[in-house]
Design an enzyme around this catalytic site. Structure first.
Site, PDB file in Angstrom:
ATOM      1  N   ASP A 162      -3.579 -20.048 -56.346  1.00 21.34           N
ATOM      2  CA  ASP A 162      -4.138 -21.235 -56.960  1.00 21.34           C
ATOM      3  C   ASP A 162      -5.664 -21.169 -56.819  1.00 21.34           C
ATOM      4  OD1 ASP A 162      -4.200 -23.959 -57.976  1.00 21.34           O
ATOM      5  OD2 ASP A 162      -4.599 -24.573 -55.912  1.00 21.34           O
TER       6      ASP A 162
ATOM      7  N   ASP B 166      -8.325 -24.372 -57.498  1.00 24.83           N
ATOM      8  CA  ASP B 166      -8.835 -25.628 -56.916  1.00 24.83           C
ATOM      9  C   ASP B 166      -8.177 -25.919 -55.567  1.00 24.83           C
ATOM     10  OD1 ASP B 166     -10.702 -27.463 -58.422  1.00 24.83           O
ATOM     11  OD2 ASP B 166      -9.366 -26.929 -60.057  1.00 24.83           O
TER      12      ASP B 166
ATOM     13  N   ASP C  16      -2.456 -25.461 -52.381  1.00 26.23           N
ATOM     14  CA  ASP C  16      -2.875 -26.583 -51.541  1.00 26.23           C
ATOM     15  C   ASP C  16      -2.227 -27.893 -51.937  1.00 26.23           C
ATOM     16  OD1 ASP C  16      -5.518 -28.355 -52.983  1.00 26.23           O
ATOM     17  OD2 ASP C  16      -4.511 -26.695 -53.995  1.00 26.23           O
TER      18      ASP C  16
END
Length: 276
Positions: A54, A56, A219
């Site tokens: 990922d 961001d 996250d």
């Protein structure tokens, strides 16, 4: 559409949702139980061939700015949580890690596609302006990319972020060349965004590997759900945006605090040694 006019098509008083609810040494973990857990996990999987990462919140911390921009824009439209601008808890539950289209459909089911597009465009312009020149890689990330290079691991960035945001992040943390254009999977180019598995399935296909041969790091809850649903072999949560328990509840096999955590290296080594 010019920035000053993007919100002209939006209607105020939009609604609300109910609330339910310098290099340093790696961090270390107790050797016995964690090594046994890693071994058991790796022994059930094929050897590691690729990383699906990922962007961001995983490569750099960005959610604090996303929250501020969303909070302020929603407040300007009369969207409040208990008569106040939305809290970080509201953001974490209903917005963090999601694609704008899904977020806005949930928050404003009465909006037209034009209204959703206008809000999303304005929001991302404000976000890029706010972060310009301030983004830094999460602790230990650059060392990990160098390690991955020595192990000949393929890699793909798998993200719900729009292309301009991804280019901004990867350029500022100097990883745009490490991924290359061919090794970026944008949810906006997939049939469905995270939390659906499509971005991870397409990311693995780009690298010509089976998802079971991959390791994903996420996250957010939506990202973890997508990776788990795609049956990625190893799914790691990173606690930049959510608590360890939240990440585990979303399906993370393991959790790290940052890229300096030696756990991620232990997992990679165990999976690299796994038998065909």
């Amino acid at each position: 559409m010019h920035e000053d006019h993007l919100l002209d098509v939006l209607e105020p008083g939009g609604g609300s949702l109910p609330i339910h609810q310098t290099q340093s040494y790696p961090q270390t973990h107790p050797p016995s139980t964690i090594s046994d857990t890693i071994h058991a996990h790796a022994s059930s999987l094929p050897p590691l061939k690729a990383l699906l990462l990922d962007v961001d919140g995983t490569l750099c911390e960005t959610d604090s700015v996303h929250y501020t921009v969303y909070r302020d824009m929603l407040a300007s439209l009369g969207f409040f949580e208990d008569s106040k601008p939305i809290s970080r808890a509201f953001f974490d539950k209903h917005i963090s890690g999601g694609a704008n289209e899904l977020i806005l459909t949930n928050l404003f089911p009465q909006w037209t596609q034009q209204q959703r597009n206008a809000f999303a465009e304005e929001k991302e312009i404000r976000w890029r302006q706010a972060v310009k020149g301030s983004l830094r890689p999460i602790q230990g990330l650059i060392s990990f990319t160098e390690y991955a290079q020595t192990k000949n691991l393929k890699r793909c960035a798998v993200t719900n972020a729009p292309k301009l945001n991804v280019d901004c992040i990867l350029s500022e943390i100097e990883l745009i060349q490490w991924f290359t254009t061919d090794n970026i999977c944008l949810a906006e180019n997939c049939p469905r965004a995270k939390p659906f598995p499509d971005p991870y399935l397409i990311g693995a296909a780009k690298l010509q590997v089976n998802p079971q041969e991959c390791l994903a790091v996420e996250d957010s809850v939506s990202g973890l759900k997508a990776a788990v649903e795609a049956k990625v072999g190893t799914v790691i949560g990173i606690t930049t945006s959510a608590s360890e328990q939240t990440l585990r509840n979303a399906g993370a096999h393991f959790v790290i605090n940052n890229w300096q955590d030696d756990l991620v290296y232990q997992i990679c080594e165990a999976r690299l040694r796994a038998k065909e």
